[in-house]
Design a protein around this motif. Structure first.
Motif, PDB file in Angstrom:
ATOM      1  N   ILE A 275       0.840  -1.210   0.000  1.00  0.00           N
ATOM      2  CA  ILE A 275       0.000   0.000   0.000  1.00  0.00           C
ATOM      3  C   ILE A 275       0.873   1.258   0.000  1.00  0.00           C
ATOM      4  N   GLY A 276       1.950   1.223   0.813  1.00  0.00           N
ATOM      5  CA  GLY A 276       2.873   2.348   0.869  1.00  0.00           C
ATOM      6  C   GLY A 276       3.517   2.616  -0.477  1.00  0.00           C
TER       7      GLY A 276
ATOM      8  N   ILE B 130       3.095   6.001  -2.695  1.00  0.00           N
ATOM      9  CA  ILE B 130       4.274   6.756  -3.135  1.00  0.00           C
ATOM     10  C   ILE B 130       4.290   6.881  -4.653  1.00  0.00           C
ATOM     11  N   SER B 131       3.951   5.788  -5.362  1.00  0.00           N
ATOM     12  CA  SER B 131       3.950   5.815  -6.822  1.00  0.00           C
ATOM     13  C   SER B 131       2.915   6.791  -7.358  1.00  0.00           C
TER      14      SER B 131
ATOM     15  N   SER C 115       3.983  10.319  -6.699  1.00  0.00           N
ATOM     16  CA  SER C 115       5.077  10.712  -7.602  1.00  0.00           C
ATOM     17  C   SER C 115       4.546  11.047  -8.989  1.00  0.00           C
ATOM     18  N   ILE C 116       3.621  10.216  -9.487  1.00  0.00           N
ATOM     19  CA  ILE C 116       3.046  10.476 -10.810  1.00  0.00           C
ATOM     20  C   ILE C 116       2.274  11.789 -10.807  1.00  0.00           C
ATOM     21  N   TRP C 117       1.478  12.013  -9.760  1.00  0.00           N
ATOM     22  CA  TRP C 117       0.682  13.248  -9.667  1.00  0.00           C
ATOM     23  C   TRP C 117       1.581  14.486  -9.592  1.00  0.00           C
ATOM     24  N   THR C 118       2.649  14.382  -8.774  1.00  0.00           N
ATOM     25  CA  THR C 118       3.583  15.496  -8.643  1.00  0.00           C
ATOM     26  C   THR C 118       4.288  15.781  -9.966  1.00  0.00           C
TER      27      THR C 118
END
Length: 204
Positions: free
Chosen positions: A22-23, A27-28, A31-34
């Motif tokens: 889940i973590g 995080i993935s 990261s994609i959104w950012t």
């Protein structure tokens, strides 16, 4: 007892693996959104070189600049259509430029004036026509405009000022080199065109 401890350890490992998975997913996704946000922001920024110095400028959408672009488009068309020196080649050039900015209603007015000998009269009398924009009213909702201006007609013996009011609508079209604003004037018509002042030129 040993089996029970083994089961607990397997459950613990399962919980830890689930939390880890889940973590990783969180995080993935973050990261994609950012990354997408950063790319979008970067695409809205453009650097322009002033000599050797880069200057940051922000891009804007057509919706944000529509009012300014619409008025500029209307003013540009009227400048091309009504600025008429006694030069047939220049008149032909400016009319070609004007026709890129208007639909067939502009061509119809041009042909009517041409048939009446209007442009031949300009050449024969060496008249100089200039246009001055007073204001442009633009309704963004209905894409309608009204142009208010004055036309100065200078002849050998006098200078005539005329009041000019035209109206029409604007339609969005692809931007081209000949139509940089991506707009087209449609249903263009003259509402008012009357003399307001005439001065006799002083001769020496």
């Amino acid at each position: 007892m040993v089996i029970k401890n083994l089961e607990n350890k397997i459950k613990l490992v399962g919980i830890i693996c689930s939390l880890f998975l889940i973590g990783c997913m969180v995080i993935s996704i973050s990261s994609i959104w950012t990354a997408r946000t950063m790319i979008t922001d970067a695409q809205q920024k453009v650097y322009v070189l002033d000599g050797n110095v880069p200057i940051l400028v922000n891009r804007t959408t057509m919706e944000e600049t529509l009012d300014v672009e619409a008025k500029s488009h209307v003013e540009m068309f009227h400048h091309f259509f009504f600025t008429l020196p006694p030069d047939d080649q220049y008149i032909k050039y400016t009319m070609e430029k004007a026709m890129y900015l208007v639909d067939e209603t502009g061509l119809a007015q041009y042909n009517t004036l041409k048939e009446k000998g209007f442009y031949s009269n300009i050449l024969g009398t060496s008249a100089v026509f200039s246009i001055y924009c007073d204001s442009i009213r633009f309704d963004k909702t209905n894409m309608e405009f009204t142009y208010y201006g004055r036309q100065r007609i200078e002849r050998r013996s006098n200078i005539l000022m005329r009041e000019l009011v035209t109206a029409g609508q604007l339609k969005r079209v692809p931007r081209t080199e000949n139509n940089p604003h991506g707009l087209l004037i449609v249903n263009w018509r003259t509402l008012l065109n009357k003399d307001i002042e005439q001065k006799t030129k002083t001769t020496y």
